[in-house]
Write a protein that holds these residues in place. Structure first.
Motif, PDB file in Angstrom:
ATOM      1  N   GLN A  73       0.775  -0.970   0.056  1.00 52.30           N
ATOM      2  CA  GLN A  73       0.117   0.012  -0.181  1.00 52.30           C
ATOM      3  C   GLN A  73       0.863   1.345  -0.056  1.00 52.30           C
ATOM      4  OE1 GLN A  73      -2.669  -0.439   3.346  1.00 52.30           O
ATOM      5  NE2 GLN A  73      -4.188  -1.555   2.144  1.00 52.30           N
ATOM      6  N   VAL A  74       1.933   1.368   0.751  1.00 50.62           N
ATOM      7  CA  VAL A  74       2.933   2.296   0.718  1.00 50.62           C
ATOM      8  C   VAL A  74       3.501   2.648  -0.636  1.00 50.62           C
ATOM      9  CG1 VAL A  74       5.053   2.925   1.467  1.00 50.62           C
ATOM     10  CG2 VAL A  74       3.426   2.241   3.416  1.00 50.62           C
ATOM     11  N   VAL A  75       3.994   1.341  -1.553  1.00 51.63           N
ATOM     12  CA  VAL A  75       4.551   1.944  -2.616  1.00 51.63           C
ATOM     13  C   VAL A  75       3.472   2.246  -3.483  1.00 51.63           C
ATOM     14  CG1 VAL A  75       5.240   0.492  -4.626  1.00 51.63           C
ATOM     15  CG2 VAL A  75       6.313  -0.136  -2.205  1.00 51.63           C
ATOM     16  N   GLU A  76       2.294   1.725  -3.600  1.00 52.61           N
ATOM     17  CA  GLU A  76       1.012   2.341  -4.474  1.00 52.61           C
ATOM     18  C   GLU A  76       0.861   3.860  -3.955  1.00 52.61           C
ATOM     19  OE1 GLU A  76      -2.421   0.033  -3.878  1.00 52.61           O
ATOM     20  OE2 GLU A  76      -1.252  -2.215  -4.370  1.00 52.61           O
ATOM     21  N   HIS A  96      18.866   6.541  21.283  1.00 54.63           N
ATOM     22  CA  HIS A  96      19.091   5.192  21.537  1.00 54.63           C
ATOM     23  C   HIS A  96      18.313   4.440  20.460  1.00 54.63           C
ATOM     24  CE1 HIS A  96      21.475   5.873  25.072  1.00 54.63           C
ATOM     25  NE2 HIS A  96      20.447   6.756  25.494  1.00 54.63           N
ATOM     26  N   LEU A  97      18.962   3.895  19.408  1.00 56.83           N
ATOM     27  CA  LEU A  97      18.032   2.983  18.301  1.00 56.83           C
ATOM     28  C   LEU A  97      18.922   1.785  18.197  1.00 56.83           C
ATOM     29  CD1 LEU A  97      17.062   5.590  15.682  1.00 56.83           C
ATOM     30  CD2 LEU A  97      15.592   4.652  17.268  1.00 56.83           C
ATOM     31  N   LYS A  98      18.031   0.805  18.033  1.00 52.15           N
ATOM     32  CA  LYS A  98      18.880  -0.607  17.722  1.00 52.15           C
ATOM     33  C   LYS A  98      19.849  -0.262  16.272  1.00 52.15           C
ATOM     34  CE  LYS A  98      15.640  -3.569  19.418  1.00 52.15           C
ATOM     35  NZ  LYS A  98      14.694  -4.857  19.341  1.00 52.15           N
ATOM     36  N   ARG A  99      20.726  -1.180  16.357  1.00 52.26           N
ATOM     37  CA  ARG A  99      21.520  -1.090  15.407  1.00 52.26           C
ATOM     38  C   ARG A  99      21.049  -1.345  14.190  1.00 52.26           C
ATOM     39  NH1 ARG A  99      24.973  -5.434  12.995  1.00 52.26           N
ATOM     40  NH2 ARG A  99      26.633  -4.705  11.652  1.00 52.26           N
ATOM     41  N   GLY A 100      20.082  -2.348  13.802  1.00 58.19           N
ATOM     42  CA  GLY A 100      19.328  -2.667  12.581  1.00 58.19           C
ATOM     43  C   GLY A 100      18.541  -1.441  12.101  1.00 58.19           C
ATOM     44  N   PHE A 101      17.862  -0.702  12.988  1.00 52.67           N
ATOM     45  CA  PHE A 101      17.205   0.453  12.850  1.00 52.67           C
ATOM     46  C   PHE A 101      17.998   1.587  12.121  1.00 52.67           C
ATOM     47  CE2 PHE A 101      14.211   3.764  13.083  1.00 52.67           C
ATOM     48  CZ  PHE A 101      12.852   3.150  12.881  1.00 52.67           C
ATOM     49  N   LEU A 102      19.084   1.661  12.800  1.00 55.26           N
ATOM     50  CA  LEU A 102      20.083   2.444  12.026  1.00 55.26           C
ATOM     51  C   LEU A 102      20.773   2.279  10.941  1.00 55.26           C
ATOM     52  CD1 LEU A 102      22.124   3.369  15.338  1.00 55.26           C
ATOM     53  CD2 LEU A 102      20.720   4.728  14.216  1.00 55.26           C
ATOM     54  N   ALA A 154      12.471  -4.723  -3.477  1.00 56.08           N
ATOM     55  CA  ALA A 154      13.480  -5.615  -3.845  1.00 56.08           C
ATOM     56  C   ALA A 154      13.687  -6.919  -2.853  1.00 56.08           C
ATOM     57  CB  ALA A 154      14.914  -4.917  -4.157  1.00 56.08           C
ATOM     58  N   ASP A 155      14.063  -7.935  -3.533  1.00 53.56           N
ATOM     59  CA  ASP A 155      14.292  -9.252  -2.337  1.00 53.56           C
ATOM     60  C   ASP A 155      15.451  -9.313  -2.366  1.00 53.56           C
ATOM     61  OD1 ASP A 155      13.738 -11.406  -1.132  1.00 53.56           O
ATOM     62  OD2 ASP A 155      13.544 -12.711  -2.771  1.00 53.56           O
ATOM     63  N   ASP A 156      16.336  -8.381  -1.764  1.00 51.00           N
ATOM     64  CA  ASP A 156      17.831  -8.494  -1.537  1.00 51.00           C
ATOM     65  C   ASP A 156      18.208  -7.706  -0.192  1.00 51.00           C
ATOM     66  OD1 ASP A 156      17.385  -5.551  -1.991  1.00 51.00           O
ATOM     67  OD2 ASP A 156      18.368  -5.472  -3.775  1.00 51.00           O
ATOM     68  N   TYR A 157      19.323  -7.466   0.165  1.00 52.20           N
ATOM     69  CA  TYR A 157      19.490  -7.107   1.498  1.00 52.20           C
ATOM     70  C   TYR A 157      18.995  -5.586   1.520  1.00 52.20           C
ATOM     71  CZ  TYR A 157      22.547  -5.224   5.276  1.00 52.20           C
ATOM     72  OH  TYR A 157      22.493  -4.631   6.680  1.00 52.20           O
ATOM     73  N   ILE A 158      19.062  -4.750   0.924  1.00 56.27           N
ATOM     74  CA  ILE A 158      18.507  -3.452   1.058  1.00 56.27           C
ATOM     75  C   ILE A 158      17.103  -3.493   1.048  1.00 56.27           C
ATOM     76  CG2 ILE A 158      18.421  -1.128   0.226  1.00 56.27           C
ATOM     77  CD1 ILE A 158      21.157  -1.332  -0.882  1.00 56.27           C
ATOM     78  N   GLY A 159      16.222  -4.181   0.117  1.00 56.50           N
ATOM     79  CA  GLY A 159      14.987  -4.071   0.364  1.00 56.50           C
ATOM     80  C   GLY A 159      14.438  -4.884   1.736  1.00 56.50           C
ATOM     81  N   ASN A 160      15.020  -5.924   1.933  1.00 56.16           N
ATOM     82  CA  ASN A 160      14.864  -6.715   3.524  1.00 56.16           C
ATOM     83  C   ASN A 160      14.873  -5.787   4.393  1.00 56.16           C
ATOM     84  OD1 ASN A 160      13.792  -9.033   1.998  1.00 56.16           O
ATOM     85  ND2 ASN A 160      15.908  -9.797   1.902  1.00 56.16           N
ATOM     86  N   ARG A 161      15.923  -4.871   4.530  1.00 55.73           N
ATOM     87  CA  ARG A 161      16.184  -4.156   5.576  1.00 55.73           C
ATOM     88  C   ARG A 161      15.209  -2.880   5.694  1.00 55.73           C
ATOM     89  NH1 ARG A 161      18.879  -4.526  10.190  1.00 55.73           N
ATOM     90  NH2 ARG A 161      20.501  -5.961   8.904  1.00 55.73           N
ATOM     91  N   LEU A 162      15.071  -2.404   4.470  1.00 57.94           N
ATOM     92  CA  LEU A 162      13.937  -1.366   4.534  1.00 57.94           C
ATOM     93  C   LEU A 162      12.510  -1.939   5.115  1.00 57.94           C
ATOM     94  CD1 LEU A 162      14.824   0.416   1.455  1.00 57.94           C
ATOM     95  CD2 LEU A 162      15.685   0.832   3.663  1.00 57.94           C
ATOM     96  N   ARG A 163      12.074  -2.976   4.663  1.00 56.18           N
ATOM     97  CA  ARG A 163      10.838  -3.237   4.769  1.00 56.18           C
ATOM     98  C   ARG A 163      10.629  -4.108   6.276  1.00 56.18           C
ATOM     99  NH1 ARG A 163      11.803  -5.740  -0.049  1.00 56.18           N
ATOM    100  NH2 ARG A 163      11.845  -7.834   0.798  1.00 56.18           N
ATOM    101  N   ARG A 164      11.806  -4.092   7.055  1.00 55.13           N
ATOM    102  CA  ARG A 164      11.745  -4.725   8.321  1.00 55.13           C
ATOM    103  C   ARG A 164      11.496  -3.553   9.174  1.00 55.13           C
ATOM    104  NH1 ARG A 164      17.276  -7.398   9.987  1.00 55.13           N
ATOM    105  NH2 ARG A 164      16.642  -8.677   8.289  1.00 55.13           N
ATOM    106  N   PRO A 166       8.971  -1.000   9.455  1.00 54.95           N
ATOM    107  CA  PRO A 166       7.534  -0.118   8.665  1.00 54.95           C
ATOM    108  C   PRO A 166       7.381   1.180   9.476  1.00 54.95           C
ATOM    109  CG  PRO A 166       6.674  -2.085   9.868  1.00 54.95           C
ATOM    110  CD  PRO A 166       8.278  -2.199   9.985  1.00 54.95           C
ATOM    111  N   LEU A 167       8.125   1.510  10.363  1.00 57.32           N
ATOM    112  CA  LEU A 167       7.736   2.766  11.171  1.00 57.32           C
ATOM    113  C   LEU A 167       8.422   3.900  10.218  1.00 57.32           C
ATOM    114  CD1 LEU A 167       8.686   2.281  14.956  1.00 57.32           C
ATOM    115  CD2 LEU A 167       6.477   3.154  13.934  1.00 57.32           C
ATOM    116  N   LEU A 168       9.489   3.609   9.463  1.00 57.13           N
ATOM    117  CA  LEU A 168      10.170   4.495   8.421  1.00 57.13           C
ATOM    118  C   LEU A 168       9.021   5.058   7.488  1.00 57.13           C
ATOM    119  CD1 LEU A 168      13.297   2.523   7.696  1.00 57.13           C
ATOM    120  CD2 LEU A 168      13.263   4.628   9.316  1.00 57.13           C
ATOM    121  N   PHE A 169       7.999   4.199   7.338  1.00 55.77           N
ATOM    122  CA  PHE A 169       6.742   4.642   6.308  1.00 55.77           C
ATOM    123  C   PHE A 169       5.754   5.443   6.944  1.00 55.77           C
ATOM    124  CE2 PHE A 169       9.200   0.894   4.688  1.00 55.77           C
ATOM    125  CZ  PHE A 169       9.704   1.469   3.608  1.00 55.77           C
TER     126      PHE A 169
END
Length: 111
Positions: free
Chosen positions: A21-24, A48-54, A79-89, A91-94
């Motif tokens: 829905q975000v992409v649309e 103080h953010l988790k390393r993964g979030f950063l 994308a089904d790659d490292y960057i896409g998976n990291r971004l989708r993990r 959802p607060l970013l969206f």
């Protein structure tokens, strides 16, 4: 010592629905990229953010640096790659890109 294998984390149906829905919404109104950029600034300012979030914030910065083209940005999010998976993990970013009232309730997805 054996190298650690990365565990593939499956994306939940609710998160997949939300990201689609975000992409649309981004394709329909590319100006909403500014909402994501505002979210990145807001989270970047927190101490103080988790390393993964950063890392997700940093990867989004890379995507925005690579191109301002909305189709490229959406392609990177999906994308089904490292960057896409990291971004989708994260959802607060969206947050704020779509109206949350339009999201399906989690109970509607359990079957």
């Amino acid at each position: 010592m054996h190298p650690r294998k990365r565990r593939h984390r499956p994306t939940s149906k609710l998160n997949t629905t939300f990201i689609n829905q975000v992409v649309e919404e981004l394709r329909a109104d590319p100006s909403k990229i500014s909402i994501i950029q505002d979210n990145l600034e807001q989270y970047r300012a927190q101490t103080h953010l988790k390393r993964g979030f950063l890392l997700a914030i940093e990867r989004f910065d890379w995507v925005f640096e690579a191109s301002k083209d909305i189709d490229f940005i959406c392609q990177q999010i999906l994308a089904d790659d490292y960057i896409g998976n990291r971004l989708r993990r994260y959802p607060l970013l969206f947050k704020g890109v779509i109206n949350n009232a339009d999201l399906p309730k989690p109970s509607a997805l359990k079957r």
